[in-house]
Design a protein around this motif. Structure first.
Motif, PDB file in Angstrom:
ATOM      1  N   ILE A  20       1.171  -1.380   0.000  1.00 24.45           N
ATOM      2  CA  ILE A  20      -0.138   0.210   0.277  1.00 24.45           C
ATOM      3  C   ILE A  20       1.170   1.318   0.105  1.00 24.45           C
ATOM      4  O   ILE A  20       0.603   2.139  -0.958  1.00 24.45           O
ATOM      5  N   THR A  38       9.723   6.116   4.631  1.00 24.39           N
ATOM      6  CA  THR A  38      10.036   5.196   6.296  1.00 24.39           C
ATOM      7  C   THR A  38       9.564   3.753   5.969  1.00 24.39           C
ATOM      8  O   THR A  38       8.834   3.650   5.663  1.00 24.39           O
ATOM      9  N   PRO A  40      11.731   0.449   7.824  1.00 24.21           N
ATOM     10  CA  PRO A  40      12.506  -0.867   8.915  1.00 24.21           C
ATOM     11  C   PRO A  40      12.907  -1.925   8.303  1.00 24.21           C
ATOM     12  O   PRO A  40      14.502  -1.954   8.763  1.00 24.21           O
ATOM     13  N   ALA A  41      12.260  -2.503   7.337  1.00 21.18           N
ATOM     14  CA  ALA A  41      12.239  -3.325   6.803  1.00 21.18           C
ATOM     15  C   ALA A  41      13.918  -3.685   5.716  1.00 21.18           C
ATOM     16  O   ALA A  41      13.822  -2.688   5.246  1.00 21.18           O
ATOM     17  N   VAL A  93       1.979   0.894   7.975  1.00 19.58           N
ATOM     18  CA  VAL A  93       2.099  -0.337   8.718  1.00 19.58           C
ATOM     19  C   VAL A  93       0.855  -1.561   8.545  1.00 19.58           C
ATOM     20  O   VAL A  93      -0.010  -1.507   8.605  1.00 19.58           O
ATOM     21  N   PRO A  94       1.844  -2.876   9.170  1.00 24.06           N
ATOM     22  CA  PRO A  94       1.066  -3.946   9.074  1.00 24.06           C
ATOM     23  C   PRO A  94      -0.309  -3.519   9.846  1.00 24.06           C
ATOM     24  O   PRO A  94      -0.236  -2.614  10.580  1.00 24.06           O
ATOM     25  N   GLU A  95      -1.646  -4.382   9.273  1.00 22.71           N
ATOM     26  CA  GLU A  95      -2.871  -3.573   9.767  1.00 22.71           C
ATOM     27  C   GLU A  95      -2.440  -4.545  12.141  1.00 22.71           C
ATOM     28  O   GLU A  95      -3.559  -5.674  11.876  1.00 22.71           O
ATOM     29  N   LEU A  99       0.867  -1.969  17.263  1.00 26.03           N
ATOM     30  CA  LEU A  99       1.639  -1.240  16.329  1.00 26.03           C
ATOM     31  C   LEU A  99       1.092   0.164  16.024  1.00 26.03           C
ATOM     32  O   LEU A  99       2.160   1.117  15.755  1.00 26.03           O
ATOM     33  N   LYS A 100       0.516   0.106  15.384  1.00 26.19           N
ATOM     34  CA  LYS A 100      -0.522   1.618  14.772  1.00 26.19           C
ATOM     35  C   LYS A 100      -0.327   2.718  15.908  1.00 26.19           C
ATOM     36  O   LYS A 100       0.051   3.305  15.449  1.00 26.19           O
ATOM     37  N   VAL A 103       3.274   4.291  16.354  1.00 23.54           N
ATOM     38  CA  VAL A 103       3.341   4.663  15.671  1.00 23.54           C
ATOM     39  C   VAL A 103       3.205   5.807  15.439  1.00 23.54           C
ATOM     40  O   VAL A 103       3.609   7.062  15.509  1.00 23.54           O
ATOM     41  N   SER A 120      -4.033   4.431   6.220  1.00 18.41           N
ATOM     42  CA  SER A 120      -4.211   3.222   5.489  1.00 18.41           C
ATOM     43  C   SER A 120      -5.401   1.881   6.043  1.00 18.41           C
ATOM     44  O   SER A 120      -5.946   1.240   5.376  1.00 18.41           O
ATOM     45  N   SER A 121      -5.534   1.863   7.472  1.00 23.30           N
ATOM     46  CA  SER A 121      -5.447   0.937   8.201  1.00 23.30           C
ATOM     47  C   SER A 121      -7.328   0.298   7.778  1.00 23.30           C
ATOM     48  O   SER A 121      -8.460   1.206   6.802  1.00 23.30           O
ATOM     49  N   SER A 122      -7.884  -1.304   7.494  1.00 25.29           N
ATOM     50  CA  SER A 122      -8.164  -1.714   6.607  1.00 25.29           C
ATOM     51  C   SER A 122      -9.952  -1.565   7.235  1.00 25.29           C
ATOM     52  O   SER A 122     -10.527  -2.032   6.517  1.00 25.29           O
ATOM     53  N   HIS A 143      -8.576   4.719   4.146  1.00 25.14           N
ATOM     54  CA  HIS A 143      -8.239   3.452   3.455  1.00 25.14           C
ATOM     55  C   HIS A 143      -8.556   3.519   2.200  1.00 25.14           C
ATOM     56  O   HIS A 143      -9.812   4.078   1.351  1.00 25.14           O
ATOM     57  N   ALA A 146      -6.412  -1.723  -3.378  1.00 30.75           N
ATOM     58  CA  ALA A 146      -4.772  -1.978  -4.156  1.00 30.75           C
ATOM     59  C   ALA A 146      -6.003  -2.260  -5.646  1.00 30.75           C
ATOM     60  O   ALA A 146      -6.861  -3.200  -5.637  1.00 30.75           O
TER      61      ALA A 146
HETATM   62  N1  LIG Z   1      -3.067  -4.896   0.821  1.00 30.24           N
HETATM   63  C1  LIG Z   1      -4.363  -4.051   0.341  1.00 30.24           C
HETATM   64  O1  LIG Z   1      -4.771  -4.530  -0.391  1.00 30.24           O
HETATM   65  C2  LIG Z   1      -4.408  -3.154   1.342  1.00 30.24           C
HETATM   66  C3  LIG Z   1      -5.956  -2.292   1.025  1.00 30.24           C
HETATM   67  C4  LIG Z   1      -6.127  -1.342   1.945  1.00 30.24           C
HETATM   68  C5  LIG Z   1      -5.692  -0.206   3.408  1.00 30.24           C
HETATM   69  N2  LIG Z   1      -4.238  -1.525   3.276  1.00 30.24           N
HETATM   70  C6  LIG Z   1      -3.881  -0.965   4.799  1.00 30.24           C
HETATM   71  O2  LIG Z   1      -2.518  -0.265   4.518  1.00 30.24           O
HETATM   72  C7  LIG Z   1      -2.041  -1.614   6.118  1.00 30.24           C
HETATM   73  C8  LIG Z   1      -0.455  -1.837   4.671  1.00 30.24           C
HETATM   74  O3  LIG Z   1      -0.835  -2.933   4.199  1.00 30.24           O
HETATM   75  P1  LIG Z   1       0.160  -3.282   3.603  1.00 30.24           P
HETATM   76  O4  LIG Z   1      -0.405  -4.545   2.431  1.00 30.24           O
HETATM   77  O5  LIG Z   1       0.794  -1.948   2.600  1.00 30.24           O
HETATM   78  O6  LIG Z   1       1.068  -4.232   4.234  1.00 30.24           O
HETATM   79  P2  LIG Z   1       2.572  -4.895   3.608  1.00 30.24           P
HETATM   80  O7  LIG Z   1       3.420  -5.992   4.332  1.00 30.24           O
HETATM   81  O8  LIG Z   1       2.739  -4.861   2.170  1.00 30.24           O
HETATM   82  O9  LIG Z   1       3.448  -3.271   4.550  1.00 30.24           O
HETATM   83  C9  LIG Z   1       4.068  -2.969   5.649  1.00 30.24           C
HETATM   84  C10 LIG Z   1       5.017  -1.998   5.596  1.00 30.24           C
HETATM   85  O10 LIG Z   1       5.240  -2.189   6.622  1.00 30.24           O
HETATM   86  C11 LIG Z   1       6.165  -2.125   6.896  1.00 30.24           C
HETATM   87  N3  LIG Z   1       6.397  -1.361   8.906  1.00 30.24           N
HETATM   88  C12 LIG Z   1       6.058  -1.773   9.489  1.00 30.24           C
HETATM   89  N4  LIG Z   1       6.637  -1.490  10.849  1.00 30.24           N
HETATM   90  C13 LIG Z   1       6.802   0.061  10.557  1.00 30.24           C
HETATM   91  C14 LIG Z   1       7.421   0.596  11.326  1.00 30.24           C
HETATM   92  N5  LIG Z   1       7.085   0.621  12.294  1.00 30.24           N
HETATM   93  N6  LIG Z   1       7.262   1.642  10.482  1.00 30.24           N
HETATM   94  C15 LIG Z   1       7.322   1.801   9.189  1.00 30.24           C
HETATM   95  N7  LIG Z   1       7.026   0.993   8.587  1.00 30.24           N
HETATM   96  C16 LIG Z   1       6.926  -0.110   8.598  1.00 30.24           C
HETATM   97  C17 LIG Z   1       7.081  -3.369   6.877  1.00 30.24           C
HETATM   98  O11 LIG Z   1       8.622  -3.410   6.963  1.00 30.24           O
HETATM   99  C18 LIG Z   1       5.858  -3.335   5.198  1.00 30.24           C
HETATM  100  O12 LIG Z   1       6.898  -2.646   4.832  1.00 30.24           O
HETATM  101  C19 LIG Z   1      -2.169  -1.753   6.414  1.00 30.24           C
HETATM  102  O13 LIG Z   1      -3.183  -1.275   7.248  1.00 30.24           O
HETATM  103  C20 LIG Z   1      -3.445  -2.865   5.457  1.00 30.24           C
HETATM  104  O14 LIG Z   1      -5.008  -3.423   6.489  1.00 30.24           O
HETATM  105  C21 LIG Z   1      -3.445  -2.789   2.754  1.00 30.24           C
END
Ligand SMILES: NC(=O)c1ccc[n+]([C@@H]2O[C@H](COP(=O)([O-])OP(=O)(O)OC[C@H]3O[C@@H](n4cnc5c(N)ncnc54)[C@H](O)[C@@H]3O)[C@@H](O)[C@H]2O)c1
Length: 334
Positions: A20, A38, A40-41, A93-95, A99-100, A103, A120-122, A143, A146
Motif C-alpha cells: 500500500i 520510511t 525499517p525492513a 504499517v501492518p494491520e 503497532l499503529k 506509530v 490506510s487501515s482496512s 482507506h 489496491a
Molecule cells: N493490501 C491491501 O490490499 C490493503 C488495502 C487497503 C488497505 N490496506 C492496509 O494498508 C496497511 C498496510 O498494508 P500492506 O498490504 O501494505 O502491508 P505490507 O505488509 O505489504 O507492508 C507493510 C510495511 O510496513 C512496514 N513496517 C512495519 N513496521 C513499521 C514501522 N514501525 N514503521 C514503518 N514501516 C513499518 C513493513 O516493513 C512493511 O514493508 C494495513 O493497515 C492494511 O490493512 C491494505
C-alpha cells in the motif's frame, strides 16, 4: 483548527512502504508531489522503487502531472527525517492496532500540528488509533484500495476526536491526487467497502469449504456477471435496473422473499489448515503458474482501459451519483 491548505502540500510522507505504501508513493509522484518513505525492513527501499517502476507505465497511460518525476522519491530509515518537511502523512504499517497506536504516538510527537495524519487501515477504529497521538484531531482513516495508484476510492473516516476540518482537508488532498473520497460519516469497523468485500469473501470461503466450487469457479461467477456491472453500478443500482421498468420496487417484490431463505451465511467458516490449503491451491491453479508481475501488469492495463471507457460513456463526475462529501453544515466550503 488551522491545517495546511491543499495547494501548500508539496511533500507526502509515507510510513511503511509495502504494497500500500508503494501504491501511495506511485500515485503521489504521478501527481507531481515529493514523496518521502520510511520503512525499517531489510530491502524495503529496493522493493519500493521496483513497485513504483512497475506502476509507472499505467500511470503514464492515465496521464502524469507536468512536474511528475520518480526522482522525487526519497527513502529513509530515520522516522524523524521522514517527518521533516511533511505536508501530509499517510501511515501504511501492518494491520495491528497496537503497532499503529505506537506509530501514531511517535509521528504525532514529531509532526507539526497543522499536518493531517491519515491511516490506510482496512478496518480499525480511528478513535482507538488516535488515543495516544499528539493533536488527535488531525488523525483519521484514509482507506485506499489496491492498486492505490489506479483505484480512485478512498474511504475517509474520523474518530471521536477528529475535527471536521481535518476530514475536509484530507478529502481535498485526495481529490488533488486524483481520488474519489467517500466520507464514512459513522465510525464503524471495516467501514463500508470492506464490510461488503468481507461478506463476499465469507461466502466464497463457505462455497470452497462445502466443496461447492473451486477458487476459479467462484471468481468466474463474479467476473462474468456481477463484477462487470460493479465497475460502475454497484449492487443497488444494478438491481434497480435488474427489476426492469419496475425498478427496485419490482426487484424487492420478486426477490425479497429469498432474504428469508438460507442463501447466505452470516458467520465465517473456521479457517482450518485444510481450508487454507484449498484456497491457496485453488488460487495457484487459477493463475496457472503465470508470472505475478505479468498478472499485475495486465490487471493495470484492464483497470486503465475500464476507467477510460467509463469516462467516455458513463455519466460525468457530478452526474454519476457519487456522493460528494459535503461539509457546508460545518461552515467549511470546498
Ligand atoms: N493490501 C491491501 O490490499 C490493503 C488495502 C487497503 C488497505 N490496506 C492496509 O494498508 C496497511 C498496510 O498494508 P500492506 O498490504 O501494505 O502491508 P505490507 O505488509 O505489504 O507492508 C507493510 C510495511 O510496513 C512496514 N513496517 C512495519 N513496521 C513499521 C514501522 N514501525 N514503521 C514503518 N514501516 C513499518 C513493513 O516493513 C512493511 O514493508 C494495513 O493497515 C492494511 O490493512 C491494505
Amino acid at each position: 483548527m488551522s491545517l495546511k491548505n491543499t495547494q501548500d502540500i508539496n511533500q507526502a510522507t509515507l510510513i511503511g512502504g509495502g504494497v500500500i505504501g508503494g501504491g501511495w508513493a506511485a500515485r503521489c509522484l504521478a501527481h507531481g508531489l515529493r514523496v518521502v518513505v520510511t520503512d525499517p525492513a531489510d530491502g524495503a527501499e529496493e522493493k519500493l522503487r521496483t513497485a513504483v517502476d512497475n506502476a509507472w507505465p499505467a500511470l503514464e497511460a492515465t496521464g502524469l502531472a507536468a512536474q511528475a518525476s520518480r526522482d522525487e522519491l526519497e527513502f529513509t530509515r530515520d522516522v524523524s527525517a521522514a517527518i521533516n518537511g511533511a505536508d501530509f502523512i499517510q501511515e501504511n504499517v501492518p494491520e495491528r492496532e497496537d503497532l499503529k497506536i505506537e506509530v501514531f504516538e511517535q509521528i504525532g510527537a514529531l509532526a507539526p500540528a497543522d499536518v493531517v495524519i491519515a491511516s490506510s487501515s482496512s478496518g480499525l477504529l480511528p478513535s482507538r488509533l488516535q488515543s495516544r497521538c499528539r493533536h488527535p484531531e488531525r488523525l483519521l482513516i484514509g482507506h485506499p484500495f489496491a492498486p492505490v495508484y489506479l483505484l480512485p476510492l478512498v474511504e475517509v473516516v474520523g474518530g471521536e476526536q477528529t475535527c471536521m476540518e481535518a476530514i475536509s482537508a484530507a478529502c481535498r488532498f485526495y481529490k488533488r491526487i486524483g481520488m474519489r473520497p467517500l466520507h464514512v460519516r459513522k465510525e464503524i469497523e471495516a467501514y463500508i467497502a470492506d464490510r461488503l468485500q468481507e461478506s463476499v469473501w465469507r461466502e466464497a470461503l463457505h462455497l470452497i469449504n462445502d466443496g461447492v466450487a473451486t477458487a476459479a469457479e467462484i471468481d468466474a461467477a463474479i467476473t462474468g456477471g456481477p463484477g462487470l456491472r460493479w465497475a460502475f453500478m454497484g449492487t443497488l443500482m444494478a438491481w434497480h435496473l435488474g427489476g426492469g421498468p419496475g425498478g427496485m420496487r419490482h426487484t424487492i417484490d420478486q426477490f425479497g422473499p429469498a432474504l428469508k431463505l438460507p442463501w447466505s451465511h452470516m458467520d465465517a467458516p473456521e479457517l482450518t489448515d485444510a481450508l487454507k490449503e484449498r484456497i491457496v491451491r485453488g488460487c495457484e491453479e487459477e493463475t496457472a503458474g503465470r508470472d505475478f508481475s505479468e498478472l499485475e501488469r495486465r490487471r493495470d492495463i484492464c483497470l486503465v482501459k475500464i476507467q477510460q471507457v467509463l469516462a467516455e460513456h458513463w455519466y460525468p463526475p457530478g452526474e454519476d451519483g457519487w456522493p460528494e462529501p459535503d461539509f457546508s453544515a460545518w461552515g467549511i466550503s470546498d
